[in-house]
Enzyme design. Structure first.
Site, PDB file in Angstrom:
ATOM      1  N   LYS A 169     -24.577  -4.571 -14.356  1.00 34.31           N
ATOM      2  CA  LYS A 169     -25.274  -5.827 -14.639  1.00 34.31           C
ATOM      3  C   LYS A 169     -25.354  -6.679 -13.373  1.00 34.31           C
ATOM      4  CE  LYS A 169     -23.772  -9.886 -16.174  1.00 34.31           C
ATOM      5  NZ  LYS A 169     -24.672 -10.755 -15.415  1.00 34.31           N
ATOM      6  N   GLU A 242     -12.582  -8.123  -7.649  1.00 32.86           N
ATOM      7  CA  GLU A 242     -12.810  -8.636  -6.288  1.00 32.86           C
ATOM      8  C   GLU A 242     -13.260 -10.072  -6.454  1.00 32.86           C
ATOM      9  OE1 GLU A 242     -12.091  -7.169  -3.616  1.00 32.86           O
ATOM     10  OE2 GLU A 242     -12.150  -5.019  -4.005  1.00 32.86           O
ATOM     11  N   CYS A 276     -17.600 -14.004   0.344  1.00 31.76           N
ATOM     12  CA  CYS A 276     -16.213 -14.106  -0.114  1.00 31.76           C
ATOM     13  C   CYS A 276     -15.257 -14.141   1.066  1.00 31.76           C
ATOM     14  CB  CYS A 276     -15.886 -12.956  -1.054  1.00 31.76           C
ATOM     15  SG  CYS A 276     -16.237 -11.338  -0.366  1.00 31.76           S
ATOM     16  N   GLU A 374     -12.512 -23.222  -2.351  1.00 32.73           N
ATOM     17  CA  GLU A 374     -13.517 -22.336  -1.744  1.00 32.73           C
ATOM     18  C   GLU A 374     -14.863 -23.060  -1.782  1.00 32.73           C
ATOM     19  OE1 GLU A 374     -14.864 -18.948  -4.084  1.00 32.73           O
ATOM     20  OE2 GLU A 374     -14.990 -17.732  -2.268  1.00 32.73           O
TER      21      GLU A 374
HETATM   22  P1  NAD Z   1     -19.550 -15.534 -11.203  1.00 38.32           P
HETATM   23  O1  NAD Z   1     -18.157 -15.183 -11.541  1.00 38.32           O
HETATM   24  O2  NAD Z   1     -20.120 -16.791 -11.738  1.00 38.32           O
HETATM   25  O3  NAD Z   1     -20.561 -14.396 -11.674  1.00 38.32           O
HETATM   26  C1  NAD Z   1     -20.420 -13.040 -11.274  1.00 38.32           C
HETATM   27  C2  NAD Z   1     -21.006 -12.139 -12.338  1.00 38.32           C
HETATM   28  O4  NAD Z   1     -20.250 -12.292 -13.544  1.00 38.32           O
HETATM   29  C3  NAD Z   1     -22.451 -12.447 -12.712  1.00 38.32           C
HETATM   30  O5  NAD Z   1     -23.131 -11.225 -12.910  1.00 38.32           O
HETATM   31  C4  NAD Z   1     -22.315 -13.211 -14.017  1.00 38.32           C
HETATM   32  O6  NAD Z   1     -23.456 -13.111 -14.843  1.00 38.32           O
HETATM   33  C5  NAD Z   1     -21.126 -12.518 -14.656  1.00 38.32           C
HETATM   34  N1  NAD Z   1     -20.386 -13.321 -15.649  1.00 38.32           N
HETATM   35  C6  NAD Z   1     -20.390 -14.665 -15.824  1.00 38.32           C
HETATM   36  N2  NAD Z   1     -19.565 -15.012 -16.838  1.00 38.32           N
HETATM   37  C7  NAD Z   1     -19.006 -13.862 -17.293  1.00 38.32           C
HETATM   38  C8  NAD Z   1     -18.032 -13.556 -18.301  1.00 38.32           C
HETATM   39  N3  NAD Z   1     -17.477 -14.504 -19.044  1.00 38.32           N
HETATM   40  N4  NAD Z   1     -17.668 -12.268 -18.467  1.00 38.32           N
HETATM   41  C9  NAD Z   1     -18.204 -11.277 -17.711  1.00 38.32           C
HETATM   42  N5  NAD Z   1     -19.135 -11.511 -16.748  1.00 38.32           N
HETATM   43  C10 NAD Z   1     -19.531 -12.779 -16.539  1.00 38.32           C
HETATM   44  O7  NAD Z   1     -19.611 -15.486  -9.606  1.00 38.32           O
HETATM   45  P2  NAD Z   1     -20.821 -15.873  -8.663  1.00 38.32           P
HETATM   46  O8  NAD Z   1     -20.951 -17.372  -8.686  1.00 38.32           O
HETATM   47  O9  NAD Z   1     -21.993 -15.034  -9.012  1.00 38.32           O
HETATM   48  O10 NAD Z   1     -20.294 -15.388  -7.234  1.00 38.32           O
HETATM   49  C11 NAD Z   1     -19.566 -16.193  -6.372  1.00 38.32           C
HETATM   50  C12 NAD Z   1     -18.098 -15.840  -6.380  1.00 38.32           C
HETATM   51  O11 NAD Z   1     -17.926 -14.456  -6.143  1.00 38.32           O
HETATM   52  C13 NAD Z   1     -17.313 -16.526  -5.279  1.00 38.32           C
HETATM   53  O12 NAD Z   1     -16.094 -17.021  -5.778  1.00 38.32           O
HETATM   54  C14 NAD Z   1     -17.034 -15.419  -4.278  1.00 38.32           C
HETATM   55  O13 NAD Z   1     -15.916 -15.626  -3.451  1.00 38.32           O
HETATM   56  C15 NAD Z   1     -16.900 -14.255  -5.172  1.00 38.32           C
HETATM   57  N6  NAD Z   1     -17.131 -13.000  -4.437  1.00 38.32           N
HETATM   58  C16 NAD Z   1     -16.071 -12.179  -4.194  1.00 38.32           C
HETATM   59  C17 NAD Z   1     -16.244 -11.019  -3.455  1.00 38.32           C
HETATM   60  C18 NAD Z   1     -15.090 -10.081  -3.170  1.00 38.32           C
HETATM   61  O14 NAD Z   1     -15.358  -8.942  -2.798  1.00 38.32           O
HETATM   62  N7  NAD Z   1     -13.849 -10.474  -3.317  1.00 38.32           N
HETATM   63  C19 NAD Z   1     -17.505 -10.696  -2.975  1.00 38.32           C
HETATM   64  C20 NAD Z   1     -18.562 -11.550  -3.245  1.00 38.32           C
HETATM   65  C21 NAD Z   1     -18.358 -12.704  -3.994  1.00 38.32           C
END
Ligand code: NAD
Length: 474
Positions: A169, A242, A276, A374
């Protein structure tokens, strides 16, 4: 007319009755319509993945490798179209989007060369004990909007290589380039091995809690990671998380100011800071603080914030309104508290497009929100330190533990300090470099498990130990 995109389920490109709009963050125009899936579409995708697992898991690894390599080739061949599409939905400048597309294709090809060899635990007169790696089954992959293509492919490739099948997804904010790749790989991957379905955030928990998914691999925020863990606990699914980071860079007094300034700048401002592992807190030794902060501010003067599709743009818009509002809130908080700005800080919230100026903060306190949280935006707090011990302590004073960096000519000292940082990755004199052959993962609330390398591949398997008693009296 706005282009409509399809999902990939069981080797077919399919649509749904309901669709979601995807915006270009540079001008807030609708650039695509994608299916908004619910439980029915998810059930179909999972059923297809389950059926495909029967044959794919028995397919020789050399054949699985070849399929991943062909998929990587298709992405490379279409890189020109894909990077433009990626810029239009994600906002990053063309050169960075190109880097992501070629990077994803290269990472898939590199990961496809990994192996899951058996390991001998004991080979004695009494017994032969061997561990083999068995694919867990159907994987649910959930990815964010900052590196949508890279994150999707770094889950799809190792899942496939291990013998698993996957339902992926994308983020509702950035599904387009991934769905274009779905079209490109439709006839390369066998039906049901890779399924890509789009939906609102509400589709996420349905994946996490689906009774026929065996493992979740998730990249996203720490807050969502906690919900994933909760949802996956119902049937004890395996999970790889992650999550977020608040990575510290520590600059020692022997660092070459001019050379480091440019690199530090881009370690914070690439992808408008939405990485990230971006440098989100910069600790500079007091002996070089004034000189280095002035040099970083000078680099900022030469960088243009704007539409990523325009030549000369160095920093694009924030990807979505919610994140834009959050970064604006952090900047406002810094203003309200009277913290000093070396550059930027004045956002025009009424303009079109989610633009935040390059913002550099001059020695805010450690408990400032802009330091402690962050930011995930083009904001760089510079802080002064006096001793190495103090710098390490401040760097470790975080709920996160993703990555960090030490900048020094004395690389032995750099390594010594790196070993004291509580993070999954530490760079000496560079930043953002991830190898497909080294495990990447977080400590503390940055998550657990790993992607990349042998460890990352093994996350899609469980160990099965088979022991043969050699001298058994049967
Ligand atoms: P997010 O957690 O809002 O969303 C990520 C994904 O999760 C999306 O596809 C979203 O639709 C889905 N999602 C949302 N609610 C959910 C739920 N309750 N259950 C399951 N899935 C759900 O994150 P974002 O805003 O898209 O991304 C930014 C964050 O991601 C930042 O905190 C960043 O640091 C982190 N990030 C981490 C890494 C890593 O490798 N550690 C890499 C990239 C981004």
């Amino acid at each position: 007319m706005t282009k409509s995109y399809h999902n990939l389920i069981d080797g077919e490109l399919v649509g749904t009755g309901t669709t979601m709009e995807v915006l270009n963050p540079a001008n807030e125009e609708v650039i695509g319509l994608v299916p908004s899936c619910g439980k029915d579409e998810l059930d179909r995708a999972v059923a297809a993945a389950r059926k495909a697992f029967k044959t794919w898991s028995k397919t020789p690894i050399e054949d699985r490798r070849a399929v991943i390599q062909a998929m990587s080739g298709a992405i490379k061949e279409n890189a020109d179209e894909l990077f433009r599409l990626l810029t239009s939905e994600q906002g990053k400048p063309h050169d960075q989007a190109k880097g992501e597309i070629y990077g994803a294709a290269g990472m898939m090809a590199a990961q496809s060369t990994l192996n899951l060899d058996d390991e001998i635990n004991e080979d004695s007169d009494q017994r032969l004990s061997r561990t083999r790696r068995v694919p867990v089954g159907v994987v649910g992959g959930i990815v964010p909007w900052n590196f949508p293509v890279m994150m999707a492919m770094q889950k799809i490739a190792p899942a496939m290589l291990s013998g698993c099948t996957i339902v992926l997804k994308p983020s509702p904010f950035t599904p387009l380039a991934t769905l274009r790749i779905a079209e490109l790989i439709k006839d390369i991957a066998p039906a049901g091995v890779v399924n890509i379905i789009t939906g609102e955030d509400s589709l996420g928990p349905l994946i996490t809690e689906h009774e026929d998914i065996d493992k979740i691999t998730f990249t996203g925020s720490t807050a969502t990671g906690k919900k994933i863990m909760e949802g996956a606990s119902k049937d004890l699914k395996r999970i790889t998380l992650e999550l977020g980071g608040n990575d510290a860079s520590i600059v020692l007094p022997d660092a070459d100011v001019e050379k480091v300034a440019e690199q530090l700048f881009w370690s914070s401002f690439s992808n408008a800071g939405q990485i990230c592992v971006a440098a989100k807190r910069i600790y500079i030794h007091e002996d070089i603080y004034d000189e280095l902060s002035a040099a970083i501010a000078k680099v900022a003067e030469g960088v243009t914030v704007g539409d990523g599709s325009q030549q000369g743009t160095g920093v694009g818009p924030i990807q979505n309104k919610k994140q834009f509002d959050r970064v604006c809130e952090l900047i406002q908080d810094a203003k309200d508290n009277g913290y000093k700005f070396l550059s930027g800080g004045d956002v025009d919230p009424s303009g079109t497009g989610y633009y935040v100026p390059i913002t550099i903060m001059d020695n805010p306190p450690e408990d400032a929100r802009i330091v402690a949280e962050e930011q995930f935006g083009p904001v760089m707090p510079l802080m002064k330190f006096s001793s190495e011990e103090e710098a390490i302590e401040r760097a470790n004073n975080s709920e996160y533990g993703l990555a960090g960096a030490i900048w020094t000519k004395d690389t032995d000292k750099g390594v010594e300090m790196a070993e004291q940082l509580e993070t999954g990755t530490v760079w000496i004199n560079e930043f953002l470099h991830l190898s497909p052959f080294a495990p990447f993962g977080g400590h503390k609330q940055s998550g657990f498990g790993a992607e990349y390398g042998k460890e990352g591949l093994q996350e899609f398997t469980y160990p099965q130990v088979i022991t043969v008693k050699k001298d058994a009296a049967v």
